[in-house]
Write a protein that holds these residues in place. Structure first.
Motif, PDB file in Angstrom:
ATOM      1  N   THR A  33       0.832  -1.205   0.000  1.00  0.00           N
ATOM      2  CA  THR A  33       0.000   0.000   0.000  1.00  0.00           C
ATOM      3  C   THR A  33       0.867   1.255   0.000  1.00  0.00           C
ATOM      4  O   THR A  33       0.617   2.199  -0.756  1.00  0.00           O
ATOM      5  CB  THR A  33      -0.939   0.011   1.220  1.00  0.00           C
ATOM      6  OG1 THR A  33      -1.737  -1.169   1.188  1.00  0.00           O
ATOM      7  CG2 THR A  33      -1.826   1.237   1.227  1.00  0.00           C
ATOM      8  N   THR A  37       1.169   4.018  -2.981  1.00  0.00           N
ATOM      9  CA  THR A  37       0.919   5.434  -2.706  1.00  0.00           C
ATOM     10  C   THR A  37       2.118   6.277  -3.141  1.00  0.00           C
ATOM     11  O   THR A  37       1.943   7.327  -3.777  1.00  0.00           O
ATOM     12  CB  THR A  37       0.645   5.651  -1.208  1.00  0.00           C
ATOM     13  OG1 THR A  37      -0.490   4.866  -0.835  1.00  0.00           O
ATOM     14  CG2 THR A  37       0.379   7.107  -0.890  1.00  0.00           C
ATOM     15  N   VAL A  49      -4.761  14.205   0.462  1.00  0.00           N
ATOM     16  CA  VAL A  49      -4.961  12.865   0.999  1.00  0.00           C
ATOM     17  C   VAL A  49      -6.280  12.288   0.489  1.00  0.00           C
ATOM     18  O   VAL A  49      -6.362  11.100   0.163  1.00  0.00           O
ATOM     19  CB  VAL A  49      -4.918  12.885   2.543  1.00  0.00           C
ATOM     20  CG1 VAL A  49      -5.298  11.535   3.116  1.00  0.00           C
ATOM     21  CG2 VAL A  49      -3.549  13.300   3.029  1.00  0.00           C
ATOM     22  N   SER A  50      -7.302  13.117   0.392  1.00  0.00           N
ATOM     23  CA  SER A  50      -8.595  12.636  -0.105  1.00  0.00           C
ATOM     24  C   SER A  50      -8.489  12.140  -1.549  1.00  0.00           C
ATOM     25  O   SER A  50      -9.147  11.177  -1.928  1.00  0.00           O
ATOM     26  CB  SER A  50      -9.657  13.728   0.004  1.00  0.00           C
ATOM     27  OG  SER A  50      -9.261  14.882  -0.710  1.00  0.00           O
ATOM     28  N   GLU A  51      -7.638  12.779  -2.357  1.00  0.00           N
ATOM     29  CA  GLU A  51      -7.428  12.317  -3.728  1.00  0.00           C
ATOM     30  C   GLU A  51      -6.716  10.975  -3.745  1.00  0.00           C
ATOM     31  O   GLU A  51      -7.033  10.106  -4.551  1.00  0.00           O
ATOM     32  CB  GLU A  51      -6.629  13.346  -4.521  1.00  0.00           C
ATOM     33  CG  GLU A  51      -7.383  14.632  -4.773  1.00  0.00           C
ATOM     34  CD  GLU A  51      -6.500  15.707  -5.386  1.00  0.00           C
ATOM     35  OE1 GLU A  51      -5.338  15.425  -5.719  1.00  0.00           O
ATOM     36  OE2 GLU A  51      -6.985  16.834  -5.525  1.00  0.00           O
ATOM     37  N   ARG A  53      -6.924   8.769  -1.410  1.00  0.00           N
ATOM     38  CA  ARG A  53      -7.900   7.784  -0.931  1.00  0.00           C
ATOM     39  C   ARG A  53      -8.803   7.332  -2.070  1.00  0.00           C
ATOM     40  O   ARG A  53      -9.082   6.148  -2.225  1.00  0.00           O
ATOM     41  CB  ARG A  53      -8.731   8.379   0.201  1.00  0.00           C
ATOM     42  CG  ARG A  53      -9.689   7.401   0.799  1.00  0.00           C
ATOM     43  CD  ARG A  53     -10.330   7.982   2.052  1.00  0.00           C
ATOM     44  NE  ARG A  53     -11.234   7.013   2.629  1.00  0.00           N
ATOM     45  CZ  ARG A  53     -12.559   7.120   2.605  1.00  0.00           C
ATOM     46  NH1 ARG A  53     -13.104   8.184   2.067  1.00  0.00           N
ATOM     47  NH2 ARG A  53     -13.295   6.209   3.141  1.00  0.00           N
ATOM     48  N   ARG A  54      -9.256   8.288  -2.877  1.00  0.00           N
ATOM     49  CA  ARG A  54     -10.114   7.925  -4.022  1.00  0.00           C
ATOM     50  C   ARG A  54      -9.344   7.073  -5.030  1.00  0.00           C
ATOM     51  O   ARG A  54      -9.890   6.139  -5.601  1.00  0.00           O
ATOM     52  CB  ARG A  54     -10.628   9.174  -4.709  1.00  0.00           C
ATOM     53  CG  ARG A  54     -11.879   9.734  -4.102  1.00  0.00           C
ATOM     54  CD  ARG A  54     -12.417  10.842  -4.959  1.00  0.00           C
ATOM     55  NE  ARG A  54     -11.462  11.948  -4.948  1.00  0.00           N
ATOM     56  CZ  ARG A  54     -11.711  13.136  -4.435  1.00  0.00           C
ATOM     57  NH1 ARG A  54     -12.889  13.399  -3.953  1.00  0.00           N
ATOM     58  NH2 ARG A  54     -10.810  14.077  -4.431  1.00  0.00           N
ATOM     59  N   ARG A  56      -6.965   4.989  -4.415  1.00  0.00           N
ATOM     60  CA  ARG A  56      -6.688   3.657  -3.867  1.00  0.00           C
ATOM     61  C   ARG A  56      -7.958   2.941  -3.430  1.00  0.00           C
ATOM     62  O   ARG A  56      -7.898   1.841  -2.917  1.00  0.00           O
ATOM     63  CB  ARG A  56      -5.763   3.751  -2.654  1.00  0.00           C
ATOM     64  CG  ARG A  56      -4.490   4.505  -2.869  1.00  0.00           C
ATOM     65  CD  ARG A  56      -3.428   3.933  -3.758  1.00  0.00           C
ATOM     66  NE  ARG A  56      -3.406   2.553  -4.035  1.00  0.00           N
ATOM     67  CZ  ARG A  56      -3.074   2.058  -5.246  1.00  0.00           C
ATOM     68  NH1 ARG A  56      -2.757   2.857  -6.224  1.00  0.00           N
ATOM     69  NH2 ARG A  56      -3.042   0.785  -5.450  1.00  0.00           N
ATOM     70  N   ALA A  57      -9.122   3.576  -3.588  1.00  0.00           N
ATOM     71  CA  ALA A  57     -10.378   2.992  -3.107  1.00  0.00           C
ATOM     72  C   ALA A  57     -10.660   1.675  -3.817  1.00  0.00           C
ATOM     73  O   ALA A  57     -10.458   1.538  -5.009  1.00  0.00           O
ATOM     74  CB  ALA A  57     -11.529   3.960  -3.334  1.00  0.00           C
TER      75      ALA A  57
END
Length: 62
Positions: A33, A37, A49-51, A53-54, A56-57
């Protein structure tokens, strides 16, 4: 002009390979992971970070 761009692309690619070799030679263990990243950041540059997360969702499990 194309030769200059090709030279720049080659230099960038070599820099990335050398960077990856240096990191792998250090002997530190990195999770898949974390490696994914870092690869995302390396390829796309800085992002929120939110980008990440999307990007790697994964689909939710039933």
């Amino acid at each position: 002009m194309t030769e200059i761009l090709d030279s720049a692309a080659l230099a960038n690619g070599l820099e990335r390979v050398v960077s990856l070799l240096r990191r792998s030679a250090q002997g530190e263990r990195v999770s898949l992971t974390a490696a994914a990243t870092l690869r995302t950041l390396d390829a796309g540059g800085p992002c929120r970070v939110s980008e990440l997360r999307r990007a790697r969702a994964s689909p939710s499990r039933p």
